[in-house]
Design a protein around this motif. Structure first.
Motif, PDB file in Angstrom:
ATOM      1  N   TYR A 112      -9.794  -3.554   0.867  1.00 31.57           N
ATOM      2  CA  TYR A 112      -9.892  -2.372   0.018  1.00 31.57           C
ATOM      3  C   TYR A 112     -11.133  -2.444  -0.859  1.00 31.57           C
ATOM      4  O   TYR A 112     -11.534  -3.528  -1.294  1.00 31.57           O
ATOM      5  CB  TYR A 112      -8.667  -2.260  -0.906  1.00 31.57           C
ATOM      6  CG  TYR A 112      -7.356  -2.106  -0.206  1.00 31.57           C
ATOM      7  CD1 TYR A 112      -6.999  -0.902   0.399  1.00 31.57           C
ATOM      8  CD2 TYR A 112      -6.443  -3.159  -0.176  1.00 31.57           C
ATOM      9  CE1 TYR A 112      -5.777  -0.761   1.034  1.00 31.57           C
ATOM     10  CE2 TYR A 112      -5.219  -3.019   0.456  1.00 31.57           C
ATOM     11  CZ  TYR A 112      -4.890  -1.818   1.070  1.00 31.57           C
ATOM     12  OH  TYR A 112      -3.684  -1.682   1.695  1.00 31.57           O
ATOM     13  N   PRO A 137       0.820  -1.221   0.000  1.00 30.66           N
ATOM     14  CA  PRO A 137       0.000   0.000   0.000  1.00 30.66           C
ATOM     15  C   PRO A 137       0.847   1.261   0.000  1.00 30.66           C
ATOM     16  O   PRO A 137       1.987   1.270   0.470  1.00 30.66           O
ATOM     17  CB  PRO A 137      -0.811  -0.129   1.291  1.00 30.66           C
ATOM     18  CG  PRO A 137       0.037  -0.977   2.184  1.00 30.66           C
ATOM     19  CD  PRO A 137       0.744  -1.941   1.273  1.00 30.66           C
ATOM     20  N   TYR A 165     -12.638  -1.063   5.837  1.00 28.80           N
ATOM     21  CA  TYR A 165     -12.162  -1.112   4.463  1.00 28.80           C
ATOM     22  C   TYR A 165     -11.695   0.283   4.046  1.00 28.80           C
ATOM     23  O   TYR A 165     -12.339   1.277   4.377  1.00 28.80           O
ATOM     24  CB  TYR A 165     -13.263  -1.579   3.510  1.00 28.80           C
ATOM     25  CG  TYR A 165     -13.323  -3.071   3.321  1.00 28.80           C
ATOM     26  CD1 TYR A 165     -12.925  -3.660   2.135  1.00 28.80           C
ATOM     27  CD2 TYR A 165     -13.765  -3.903   4.340  1.00 28.80           C
ATOM     28  CE1 TYR A 165     -12.976  -5.037   1.953  1.00 28.80           C
ATOM     29  CE2 TYR A 165     -13.823  -5.278   4.180  1.00 28.80           C
ATOM     30  CZ  TYR A 165     -13.420  -5.838   2.980  1.00 28.80           C
ATOM     31  OH  TYR A 165     -13.468  -7.203   2.823  1.00 28.80           O
ATOM     32  N   THR A 166     -10.593   0.324   3.309  1.00 27.65           N
ATOM     33  CA  THR A 166     -10.089   1.567   2.745  1.00 27.65           C
ATOM     34  C   THR A 166     -10.663   1.745   1.354  1.00 27.65           C
ATOM     35  O   THR A 166     -10.683   0.805   0.554  1.00 27.65           O
ATOM     36  CB  THR A 166      -8.554   1.551   2.681  1.00 27.65           C
ATOM     37  OG1 THR A 166      -8.037   1.400   4.007  1.00 27.65           O
ATOM     38  CG2 THR A 166      -8.019   2.837   2.077  1.00 27.65           C
ATOM     39  N   LEU A 211     -11.701  -0.556  -4.316  1.00 25.10           N
ATOM     40  CA  LEU A 211     -10.937   0.251  -5.252  1.00 25.10           C
ATOM     41  C   LEU A 211     -11.731   0.507  -6.524  1.00 25.10           C
ATOM     42  O   LEU A 211     -12.489  -0.350  -6.973  1.00 25.10           O
ATOM     43  CB  LEU A 211      -9.635  -0.473  -5.610  1.00 25.10           C
ATOM     44  CG  LEU A 211      -8.781  -0.941  -4.426  1.00 25.10           C
ATOM     45  CD1 LEU A 211      -7.636  -1.818  -4.916  1.00 25.10           C
ATOM     46  CD2 LEU A 211      -8.253   0.240  -3.638  1.00 25.10           C
ATOM     47  N   VAL A 242      -4.501   4.479  -3.800  1.00 27.34           N
ATOM     48  CA  VAL A 242      -4.535   3.736  -2.542  1.00 27.34           C
ATOM     49  C   VAL A 242      -3.455   2.667  -2.503  1.00 27.34           C
ATOM     50  O   VAL A 242      -2.809   2.455  -1.470  1.00 27.34           O
ATOM     51  CB  VAL A 242      -5.929   3.104  -2.319  1.00 27.34           C
ATOM     52  CG1 VAL A 242      -5.911   2.117  -1.166  1.00 27.34           C
ATOM     53  CG2 VAL A 242      -6.956   4.195  -2.070  1.00 27.34           C
TER      54      VAL A 242
END
Length: 418
Positions: free
Chosen positions: A311, A55, A348-349, A313, A356
């Protein structure tokens, strides 16, 4: 300054292809500066170092698998530059054998205890997954149809399942979900199966999700690679078509013809991120291409399941620039992340792939959005298990539930706008 670790970048050898992984170690590396992050990025270009997670955030650890022959030099390099690291798995071979025994035991128990070909207490083989799809089509013919969308390089049937509410209406909007582009990401395949189970076998509770939308699901994009991870090399990532005289496979998620090969993909056939000799060189990516093209105009939401990293995305993967409609994608992904956080506490990102994680051109999510005009296109990276790609069988249900929670929330946002 970075020249001092050039010796590692020059290490010879093919991409990781050990059968046993005896003595392989898994490291977590904590970067505190931009320089340290750049050092890891340079190291990640070495095929002998398998970075599971890299990351961009300085707060997030990177994880890498290192062969026995490279461990002393690798540790000395990190120590030289004062980079913090820890060993999270002293012997991956031992861990993988334990996983194999546990999974085989659970598969045998499932075969004795359920009428279906799959359960959510084990990771199932490709033939079992295809059998499950056929069982659903036979049991629910008004709502389910299964097609052989094509063949893999090794001549395995690649099947899709189309799920509707059975009202007979045609031309509906479509949600397309695929999984297993990368062979070793077993939890992604299991997540897709959990979604299928909920939509078909738990229809009474989820019928609203099929109102005005059909779902097309491809649970195993890369069956040759997936089978290879069960029979030979657990950490295999690519397809299995010969890429050169000495190396096999292409990274299918670098093989789509949208800014193909521009960044984040290798031209060396032995690397795990090999982009292929040409765009769409693989029968598996050609198949996905054709499925998405046939849905152009009806396709509203493309979701591809991967692991690992918590993630959500969205495009782009080839550039740090954002598409004009990025807020639409961000709103959908944020809704999914919020739903998981409220349900289980898992974080979660959310963000674009490049900003990211890292730049990687030729991905299916960029292609679905930019070429096939799916307005919402998202890559969901499911959580790690063990020290990366091998969750325990006990984690399958939890991760399946979280995946389903996320998808329901994202689907609602899509419906509101499309």
């Amino acid at each position: 300054m970075l020249k001092s670790f050039a010796f590692l970048l020059l290490l010879c050898g093919t991409a990781l292809a050990a059968d046993s992984y005896d003595g392989y170690k898994i490291y977590d590396i904590n970067t505190r500066t931009v320089f340290e992050k750049e050092l890891l990025l340079r190291l990640s270009r070495n095929a002998d170092l398998d970075f599971f997670d890299l990351p961009r955030s300085l707060e997030a650890a990177s994880r890498v698998m290192v062969q026995p022959k490279d461990q002393v030099g690798f540790e000395q390099l990190l120590q030289k530059f004062g980079v913090e690291y820890s060993v999270v798995d002293e012997d991956l071979g031992v861990s993988l054998r334990q996983e194999q025994l546990e999974n085989q035991s659970q598969r045998l128990m499932a075969q004795r205890s359920t009428a279906r070909s799959i359960s959510f207490s084990a990771f199932h083989r490709h033939s079992e997954i295809n059998a499950y799809l056929d069982e659903l089509a036979a049991a629910y013919p008004s709502r389910v149809s299964v097609q052989v969308a094509g063949k893999s390089y090794e001549n395995r049937d690649i099947k899709t399942i189309t799920i509707s509410n059975g009202d007979g209406k045609t031309g509906k909007s479509v949600i397309f979900l695929d999984a297993g582009i990368h062979a070793r990401e077993w939890i992604a395949h299991a997540g897709a199966l959990y979604v299928i189970h909920q939509l078909v076998e738990n229809f009474a509770a989820n019928s609203a999700l099929l109102k005005n939308y059909d779902w097309v699901i491809l649970p195993v994009v890369n069956p040759d690679g997936y089978e290879y991870t069960h029979t030979s090399t657990r950490m295999w990532r690519k397809t299995r078509k010969p890429a050169s005289a000495s190396c096999y496979g292409t990274d299918a998620n670098r093989n789509f013809d949208y800014h193909w090969g521009e960044v984040g993909a290798s031209s060396y056939s032995c690397d795990d991120t090999f982009k292929g000799q040409t765009a769409f060189s693989e029968p598996e990516t050609q198949l996905v291409r054709d499925l998405l093209l046939n849905l152009k105009g009806r396709g509203k939401f493309y979701l591809t399941l991967h692991s690992y990293g918590n993630y959500l995305l969205y495009p782009y993967g080839w550039t740090s620039a954002l598409p004009a409609s990025w807020r639409d994608k961000d709103n959908v992904a944020q809704a999914g992340a919020a739903a998981i956080k409220a349900s289980t506490g898992t974080k979660y990102t959310v963000g674009s792939s490049t900003n990211v994680l890292y730049a990687a051109a030729g991905g299916s999510d960029d292609y679905a959005f930019a070429v096939d005009e799916f307005p919402i296109s998202i890559n969901m990276e499911l959580p790690a298990g063990g020290t990366g790609f091998y969750p325990t069988t006990a984690q399958i249900l939890l991760y399946g539930y979280e995946t389903w929670t996320d998808i329901k929330a994202m689907r609602q946002k899509v419906v509101e706008n499309y």
